[in-house]
Design an enzyme around this catalytic site. Structure first.
Site, mmCIF file in Angstrom:
data_model
loop_
_atom_site.group_PDB
_atom_site.id
_atom_site.type_symbol
_atom_site.label_atom_id
_atom_site.label_comp_id
_atom_site.label_asym_id
_atom_site.label_seq_id
_atom_site.Cartn_x
_atom_site.Cartn_y
_atom_site.Cartn_z
ATOM 1 N N HIS A 1 -3.422 -5.379 0.047
ATOM 2 C CA HIS A 1 -2.887 -5.921 1.304
ATOM 3 C C HIS A 1 -2.911 -7.449 1.243
ATOM 4 O O HIS A 1 -3.878 -8.085 1.683
ATOM 5 C CB HIS A 1 -3.717 -5.436 2.493
ATOM 6 N N GLU B 1 -1.501 -9.554 3.036
ATOM 7 C CA GLU B 1 -1.434 -10.199 4.350
ATOM 8 C C GLU B 1 -2.789 -10.656 4.853
ATOM 9 O O GLU B 1 -2.879 -11.586 5.661
ATOM 10 C CB GLU B 1 -0.799 -9.257 5.381
ATOM 11 N N CYS C 1 0.840 -1.197 0.000
ATOM 12 C CA CYS C 1 0.000 0.000 0.000
ATOM 13 C C CYS C 1 0.880 1.254 0.000
ATOM 14 O O CYS C 1 1.475 1.583 -1.006
ATOM 15 C CB CYS C 1 -0.964 -0.037 1.191
#
Length: 602
Positions: free
Chosen positions: A476, A478, A349
């Site tokens: 993102h 993750e 990001c």
């Protein structure tokens, strides 16, 4: 939400911005939750106010009881029927987590609502698991039961009686301690479970199995007839593998919220998942971005030197997301160091945006290149505000949720790590994007934008082909990483940092066969599904009530498998709701536990 106050904001596929505990549920159960799985006081009160404005209450006085409590129960029952495992049928069992500690004024309406609910569904259909800290006095080594005794007394005073006690402690409870708790809390000794410190979090499901926690739950819910042996072979292999890892891989985490690790919880978990796949022991070096800046060299020279020593000693560099201009210059310096010294780099990001800014300044010579977030008057805006964004309202106005990315360059590291697919779905949370007007100039200088959105105008993935591993992503990754099924880009970072990138890119899936049969997490559900034979009105529910919001709470027990339930016998169970209810009595940063199956957080 401030990361220092709330920890990270977890983003769901539908764009819901929720508490980090829902991320723990998703990781351990490998499911996809919705924004409705996150129940807040504001949502409940807003729904009641909307009903009153519509005239649903016919002018009656709106009160906490029954209107608020009824709204809570209705929400629970409605959300419990929403499938989150990729199937059309509703869940057989549902966990409801209620945040807060016993006695907190904020949770009183929810406690009352669940008290009413337990009475309505009756005994055998509602199981309360009370989680409490049993502190140990280090001086004498004595385990103290008073906090648990008092919390159970408070809980019973609110109309709820625990069926099971889950006691968090540094070591296993002594038998005499269990006896005392059983006597004063009116809970059978066999239903008192010890959750003591273990070498890694994946041992917790095994710990619960060894203490027959699943049997206690099944007995309380009258489900012994459908019980089978828990299938925890995968968890056992992962826990043992984690204990055997000794060769370290050091990742420098360059961020602005390094004072609270919960701010980057999903990033940490994604790093851990990837390090296990690479058979390396993860070492995270926390580097405050501000300590890398020139101002720190003048004002805090010791912190400046320590930060740069950590950065230069790392095997890889990760710059996570964030907002605001504090520490941005330090992140740019970290990206420059990684680019110039061929150190594996992953920017997420804002981390991607600063990598673009650094490249424009250092390679294109545009010294004033910047983001309009930090310098609205810059003459070389590499990063700009998205046209559809709102500049007046901050909450819920970002580009949120799962969005599709198309690979425009197939022969790139990112595409290979994702298994040579042409499209991927990842979750987003941002207001700013790379300026499409500068893309051609940047690509001519060697920075390739290999992934874009469906319009081809929004940059999603950037790579530096001349670098061993220099990747930035607008999304993102993750948020979709799972134990045994790590995020592709995190796997790339860790494998590059440990000298295994070429092997990974040739066959990324082979690194998981020793632990799990699942592949890399790329947005495709691979969770094992069981048919239950229930119709929508027959959904069995399992409710949980907890008071801890630390990340370990929901993640630890999340490995309990549903494989011990024989769903072929499900129709023999009467048509009613079954609830497993958790309550907590103590706050502790190290507390870790969670039961199962489809969660909805209050």
């Amino acid at each position: 939400m401030s990361p220092f106050e709330h920890g990270e904001v977890f983003v769901l596929d539908d764009g819901g911005e929720v508490d980090l505990d829902l991320g723990n549920y998703e990781r351990f159960l490998d499911i996809k939750l919705t924004r409705d799985n996150n129940i807040t006081t504001g949502k409940i009160y807003q729904s009641v106010i909307d009903k009153e404005r519509r005239g649903d209450y016919l002018g009656k006085t709106v009160q906490v009881v029954p209107h608020i409590t009824d709204a809570i129960q209705e929400w629970i029952e409605r959300v419990a029927l929403i499938p989150v495992d990729g199937k059309e049928d509703p869940a057989d069992v549902c966990v409801i987590e209620l945040g807060g500690t016993i006695g907190d004024i904020e949770s009183m309406p929810f406690i009352e609502a669940l008290g009413q609910f337990s009475y309505r569904v009756g005994p055998g259909n509602f199981c309360l698991v009370h989680v409490s800290l049993v502190p140990v006095l280090n001086v004498v080594g004595e385990q103290k039961t008073k906090p648990t005794q008092h919390s159970v007394r408070g809980l019973r005073g609110l109309g709820l009686t625990p069926n099971i006690l889950a006691c968090r402690s540094t070591k296993a409870l002594d038998e005499n301690v269990k006896g005392k708790l059983s006597q004063f809390c009116h809970v059978p000794a066999t239903n008192i479970i010890t959750l003591y410190d273990v070498s890694n979090i994946w041992h917790i499901p095994l710990l619960l199995r060894d203490q027959k926690a699943h049997e206690a739950i099944l007995k309380a819910l009258n489900l012994q007839c459908v019980a089978r042996k828990p299938a925890l072979e995968e968890w056992t292999a992962r826990a043992e593998l984690c204990d055997m890892l000794h060769e370290p891989v050091r990742i420098a985490m360059v961020g602005k919220y390094t004072g609270l690790s919960d701010s980057y919880l999903s990033v940490l978990k994604a790093l851990l998942h990837a390090s296990i796949a690479c058979h390396r022991k993860l070492v995270v070096e926390w580097v405050a971005a501000t300590d890398l800046e020139d101002a720190a060299a003048r004002e805090t020279p010791d912190a400046y030197k320590a930060a740069w020593d950590l950065l230069k000693g790392a095997d890889g560099v990760l710059v996570p997301g964030g907002f605001g201009d504090r520490g941005v210059q330090g992140k740019i310096l970290a990206a420059k160091y990684a680019r110039e010294n061929k150190v594996p780099f992953l920017g997420i990001c804002l981390g991607m945006q600063i990598a673009v800014i650094e490249f424009a300044r250092s390679v294109l010579g545009l010294q004033d290149a910047n983001s309009t977030e930090f310098d609205p008057e810059t003459t070389n805006p590499c990063v700009i505000f998205m046209p559809e964004g709102s500049k007046t309202h901050m909450g819920g106005t970002m580009r949120l949720g799962s969005r599709r990315t198309y690979f425009h360059v197939i022969d790139c590291k990112s595409a290979k790590l994702y298994g040579n697919v042409s499209i991927i779905d990842e979750r987003h949370r941002h207001r700013y994007e790379v300026n499409p007007d500068m893309v051609e100039q940047l690509e001519n200088a060697g920075l390739l934008f290999v992934g874009k959105d469906e319009t081809g105008q929004r940059m999603e993935i950037v790579e530096l082909p001349s670098h061993p591993y220099f990747v930035g992503v607008q999304f993102h990754p993750e948020f979709k990483s799972r134990p045994g099924k790590p995020s592709a880009l995190f796997l790339g970072l860790l494998s590059a940092a440990s000298g295994q990138l070429e092997d990974i890119m040739q066959n990324p899936f082979r690194f998981y066969k020793a632990v799990t049969t699942n592949g890399i997490s790329n947005g495709q559900p691979t969770v094992k599904i069981h048919q239950n034979g229930f119709g929508p009105r027959e959904a069995r529910m399992l409710s949980g009530f907890t008071g801890f919001t630390q990340h370990g709470v929901m993640e630890s027990l999340g490995g309990m498998s549903t494989d011990h339930l024989d769903y072929s016998q499900a129709r023999k169970v009467p048509n009613h709701s079954v609830f497993l209810y958790f309550s907590w009595s103590w706050r502790s940063e190290s507390d870790a536990m969670y039961f199962r199956i489809i969660p909805s957080c209050l």
